[in-house]
Design a protein around this motif. Structure first.
Motif, short mmCIF file in Angstrom:
data_model
loop_
_atom_site.label_atom_id
_atom_site.label_comp_id
_atom_site.label_asym_id
_atom_site.label_seq_id
_atom_site.Cartn_x
_atom_site.Cartn_y
_atom_site.Cartn_z
N SER A 14 0.84 -1.21 0.00
CA SER A 14 0.00 0.00 0.00
C SER A 14 0.87 1.27 0.00
N GLY A 15 0.39 2.23 -0.75
CA GLY A 15 1.08 3.53 -0.72
C GLY A 15 0.16 4.57 -0.12
N TYR A 16 -0.78 4.10 0.73
CA TYR A 16 -1.80 5.01 1.28
C TYR A 16 -1.81 4.81 2.80
N PHE A 17 -1.18 5.71 3.55
CA PHE A 17 -1.09 5.50 5.00
C PHE A 17 -0.73 6.80 5.71
N MET A 18 -0.85 6.77 7.01
CA MET A 18 -0.40 7.88 7.85
C MET A 18 0.53 7.33 8.92
N VAL A 19 1.53 8.12 9.26
CA VAL A 19 2.47 7.67 10.30
C VAL A 19 2.72 8.85 11.24
N ARG A 20 2.84 8.51 12.52
CA ARG A 20 3.13 9.56 13.51
C ARG A 20 4.56 10.05 13.28
N ARG A 21 4.75 11.34 13.18
CA ARG A 21 6.08 11.87 12.84
C ARG A 21 7.14 11.34 13.80
N SER A 22 6.77 11.31 15.10
CA SER A 22 7.78 10.90 16.10
C SER A 22 8.23 9.45 15.88
N ALA A 23 7.44 8.66 15.16
CA ALA A 23 7.81 7.24 14.94
C ALA A 23 8.89 7.09 13.87
N ILE A 24 9.06 8.11 13.04
CA ILE A 24 10.12 7.98 12.01
C ILE A 24 11.15 9.12 12.09
N ALA A 25 10.90 10.07 13.00
CA ALA A 25 11.83 11.22 13.07
C ALA A 25 13.22 10.74 13.48
#
Ligand code: GDD
Ligand code: MN
Length: 418
Positions: free
Chosen positions: A201-212
């Motif tokens: 899937s290329g359709y998603f949301m992620v919490r910024r702090s989880a990838i910052a």
């Protein structure tokens, strides 16, 4: 200082693909002067390539939807890779009627995954999302994804393979390829790919702090496996959606995307799990070592070929033939290592003088390696009574490690000249 650049036109970030920790207050440079713009709740990236036929509709649909749910607390960022159909220009023309829209036109980088990350790097949202720009992802699903993040998920994925999910009339081949890619992911990266039902899937949301702060290094199309593989993702939610048919334009997927996907899986494999932890602990550059091994194999071919030519065809004595063959193999290996294995390090030490210096060091280390190899061979064959070929193989393997490590640390190490 007034720069006429309009706040809606975003400068393209460069350097490492790393999202900053805090939403960047972006200096919205408008004619009224600069004003630091506060973070927003959601930054939604719309990656586009030749979406001229869809861009107006997708921007108005998304703006209308988000103006109703989180008015003034979101931004849309179209990241276009200098589309021949000028999607970036069409999007810029929309910014006057859609004040939450910003546009990034990339001219020196291409690719869907990096487009999304560059968009996230310029984003001000505490939640970072991505949606295709071709209307194949139903916009209303955004609200459910946002709800899941607000309820505590680190990642909320729109999935075709959960209840309420599906695809419109995909061909059997398309279904097979998509599922095949997923199966491959499950085999190569079980701990990553198995965490979601639709890793494609290329359709998603992620919490910024989880990838910052995570150094992302994707390839090709599948940004989600990169986020899963390198992010600090704990809670994952999935929302079913039906992948729609395109109304305009066509899919950009080519065979290269499938090979990129394979390469991406391998890259993630080498940097995660046991191999990744071993690599972290040893700080052992496996990729570089594999290239060094390939060059070494080519040296073997050169060595054997020259030996055959000199000894067998020209009747030169065995010792002289072997020494000449070994020396030409060393020069072959140096050339390939300098241009491929250690290319990045060699690039920092240009010029013939430095290259000759590297060759001399490489030569001495390899000749020492040759002596080490003969000693090891005798120890294993005469001392431990191993089979001659097994002893030779083990000696070559040990000397390859020696040659790699010492050359990495001595011949190609960049000694910064202050
Ligand atoms: N900036 C940029 N650069 N955007 C791109 C590029 C690129 O190189 N290639 C494609 N896009 C944009 C397209 O314009 C579109 O908005 C979106 O990315 C998806 O591209 P498609 O070519 O339409 O992909 P698809 O229809 O085959 O969809 C598959 O891949 C998508 C992306 O991973 C499906 O797996 C989708 O679920 C998935 O979202
Ligand atoms: Mn599409």
């Amino acid at each position: 200082m007034h720069i006429t650049q309009h706040a809606s036109i975003l400068p393209v970030p460069s350097g490492p693909l790393q999202v900053s920790r805090l939403p960047q207050g972006v200096a919205g440079l408008t004619s009224e002067g600069s004003s630091l713009v506060a973070p927003v709740r959601l930054s939604l990236i719309v990656p586009t390539y030749n979406e001229g036929g869809n861009i107006e509709k997708i921007v108005s649909l998304l703006s209308h939807l988000l103006d109703q749910t989180i008015p003034g607390d979101y931004e849309l960022i179209v990241v276009d890779d200098d589309s021949p159909d000028k999607t970036w220009e069409l999007a810029q023309n929309l910014t006057s009627q859609h004040p939450r829209l910003r546009v990034m036109r990339r001219q020196h980088e291409r690719g869907l995954s990096t487009a999304v990350i560059r968009g996230w790097q310029a984003a001000r949202g505490e939640i970072l999302g991505v949606i295709d720009g071709d209307l194949q992802h139903p916009p209303e699903i955004l609200l459910k994804l946002l709800e899941e993040i607000e309820r505590g998920a680190d990642l909320a994925v729109a999935s075709r393979h959960v209840e309420g999910g599906g695809v419109s009339d995909w061909s059997a081949v398309r279904r097979f390829l998509s599922r095949g890619a997923q199966l491959l992911g499950l085999i190569m990266l079980p701990r990553v790919v198995s965490r979601v039902s639709d890793p494609m899937s290329g359709y998603f949301m992620v919490r910024r702090s989880a990838i910052a702060g995570c150094l992302l290094n994707p390839l090709g199309y599948k940004i989600l496996i990169e986020v899963l593989g390198r992010g600090n993702i704990d809670q994952i939610a999935e929302v079913g959606y039906v992948f729609q048919e395109r109304e305009a334009g066509e899919s950009k997927v080519t065979w290269k995307h499938y090979t990129d996907y394979l390469h991406h899986l391998l890259r993630l494999r080498l940097s995660s799990g046991r191999i990744g932890r071993l690599r972290q602990r040893l700080r052992f550059p496996i990729g570089r070592f594999l290239r060094f091994g390939v060059v070494g194999a080519s040296g073997l071919v050169v060595d054997m070929g020259i030996l055959y030519l000199l000894y067998d065809r020209l009747g030169l004595g065995l010792t002289r033939s072997a020494i000449l063959a070994a020396e030409l193999a060393i020069i072959n290996n140096f050339i390939w290592n300098d241009r491929w294995t250690f290319k990045d390090l060699a690039a920092k030490q240009r010029g013939w003088r430095r290259r000759i210096k590297r060759l001399m060091k490489f030569n001495i280390i390899c000749l020492m390696g040759l002596i080490l190899k003969v000693l090891l061979l005798n120890l294993l064959f005469n001392g431990l009574h191993l089979n001659a070929y097994l002893a030779n193989f083990l000696a070559i393997a040990a000397v390859t490690l020696w040659n790699f490590w010492i050359n990495l640390k001595l011949s190609w190490r960049v000694t910064e000249v202050k």
